[in-house]
Design an enzyme around this catalytic site. Structure first.
Site, PDB file in Angstrom:
ATOM      1  N   TYR A 141      -9.045  -8.939  -4.800  1.00 38.88           N
ATOM      2  CA  TYR A 141      -7.930  -8.209  -5.388  1.00 38.88           C
ATOM      3  C   TYR A 141      -7.347  -8.930  -6.599  1.00 38.88           C
ATOM      4  CZ  TYR A 141      -7.332  -4.591  -1.831  1.00 38.88           C
ATOM      5  OH  TYR A 141      -7.493  -3.489  -1.038  1.00 38.88           O
ATOM      6  N   HIS A 185      -3.015 -10.106   3.225  1.00 44.37           N
ATOM      7  CA  HIS A 185      -4.441 -10.397   3.375  1.00 44.37           C
ATOM      8  C   HIS A 185      -4.638 -11.558   4.353  1.00 44.37           C
ATOM      9  CE1 HIS A 185      -4.790  -8.204  -0.524  1.00 44.37           C
ATOM     10  NE2 HIS A 185      -5.906  -7.792   0.049  1.00 44.37           N
ATOM     11  N   ARG A 217       0.841  -1.183   0.000  1.00 45.55           N
ATOM     12  CA  ARG A 217       0.000   0.000   0.000  1.00 45.55           C
ATOM     13  C   ARG A 217       0.888   1.251   0.000  1.00 45.55           C
ATOM     14  NH1 ARG A 217      -1.931  -3.587   3.847  1.00 45.55           N
ATOM     15  NH2 ARG A 217      -4.030  -4.432   3.474  1.00 45.55           N
TER      16      ARG A 217
END
Length: 343
Positions: A322, A313, A199
């Site tokens: 995703y 995740h 991220r």
């Protein structure tokens, strides 16, 4: 209200009272059941007297919002976004209503109005925050609310997840636009996002001490889920990070010493320049690069636990949201398998 009935040779009692969970118990005799009813109802009555329900008329919603923003929000990692949502709430007319005037319909109307202004995901997050605020008020601040007014408000259906993939031509246009930028951190930031699925915030918080380039590992001490993780790096990712580390120079400083807002503005400028060659790139989000990375991991043949170890995740369902595999790549694998079986 108490209900008593005989079933299977025992007397079953259930007491329901607004603002309290139902209480249920079984007894061998009716006399014991009635005695328990009297004792329990007396306890509930005393609990009700401990509160001054008229105080609901003296407290308005804005009071709760200010108190929550002062006492609870600073302890959260999402302090910025949450603070902005509370600012939105404070501009609403219902924030001036007293708690005695608030009903579930107040927030049903808010939901329907906001759905005409913003996406469903934004409304879901707003309703979730409001529910949390009223729940803290009930459980921790002794606000005598019989129930959470958000508990009966139906949340809108979330929009279908994005399936945006990064085309080769778009990546070429973006990197070309990076070459005209006046900084040396944006291009490696983009490439690192594609290679690792990190991220934006995780990339910006990388420090030299988090790297073990000999083993090809990167430790991310602070993540969105508040669970540190160590991810394996591809050779390209190692090369990118080594170059950035050397350029940064500081032993323990951040390798990308810029703010999240500066990075966001650089991304928008980059897209505008790239759009001259690829007009469709304007709808690409930086977070889509995380989708692209996860999809590429699966296309490389990594299994679910391996991809999750990289992406962080914890829920396979979220991981699959995703993942957007290219059908043409699957066709190529099927044909390759058929050829190998025939041989």
């Amino acid at each position: 209200m108490a209900n008593i009935r005989k079933r299977n040779g025992k007397w079953q009692v259930q007491i329901r009272r607004a603002g309290h969970k139902p209480r249920t118990k079984s007894f061998l005799t009716r006399a014991d059941a009635q005695r328990w009813i009297r004792q329990t109802e007396l306890e509930l009555d005393r609990a009700g007297l401990a509160y001054d329900s008229s105080s609901l008329e003296r407290i308005n919603v804005a009071d709760l919002l200010h108190k929550y923003r002062t006492e609870i929000t600073p302890g959260k990692r999402g302090i910025g976004p949450e603070g902005k949502r509370i600012e939105v709430f404070l501009r609403e007319r219902w924030s001036g209503l007293s708690l005695a005037q608030i009903t579930p319909q107040t927030f049903t109307q808010h939901r329907d109005r906001r759905l005409r202004q913003v996406e469903a995901g934004t409304v879901i997050r707003e309703l979730g925050l409001l529910h949390a605020i009223f729940e803290v008020a009930r459980r921790e601040w002794d606000i005598p609310l019989a129930q959470n007014p958000l508990s009966k408000v139906r949340k809108p259906k979330a929009a279908q997840g994005r399936d945006r993939r990064l085309a080769d031509e778009e990546l070429t246009a973006i990197l070309a636009a990076c070459d005209t930028a006046r900084n040396d951190w944006f291009r490696p930031g983009i490439l690192l996002a594609i290679e690792t699925g990190m991220r934006r915030g995780e990339i910006l918080n990388i420090r030299a001490r988090d790297l073990d380039l000999e083993l090809g590992l990167l430790t991310i001490p602070q993540t969105k889920t508040d669970r540190p993780r160590t991810i394996p790096l591809s050779e390209k990712a190692v090369s990118i990070l080594d170059e950035v580390r050397i350029r940064a120079g500081e032993k323990n400083g951040r390798l990308f010493p810029v703010t999240a807002n500066a990075f966001r503005l650089a991304w928008e400028r980059c897209k505008r320049r790239a759009a001259k060659d690829e007009p469709g790139i304007t709808d690409l989000r930086f977070h889509d690069l995380r989708h692209e990375a996860v999809s590429r991991f699966f296309e490389l043949g990594l299994n679910v636990p391996e991809v999750a170890a990289i992406s962080g995740h914890r829920n396979p369902r979220m991981l699959f949201r995703y993942t957007h595999l290219k059908p043409e790549n699957i066709v190529a694998k099927l044909r390759k398998s058929s050829t190998e079986l025939a041989a």
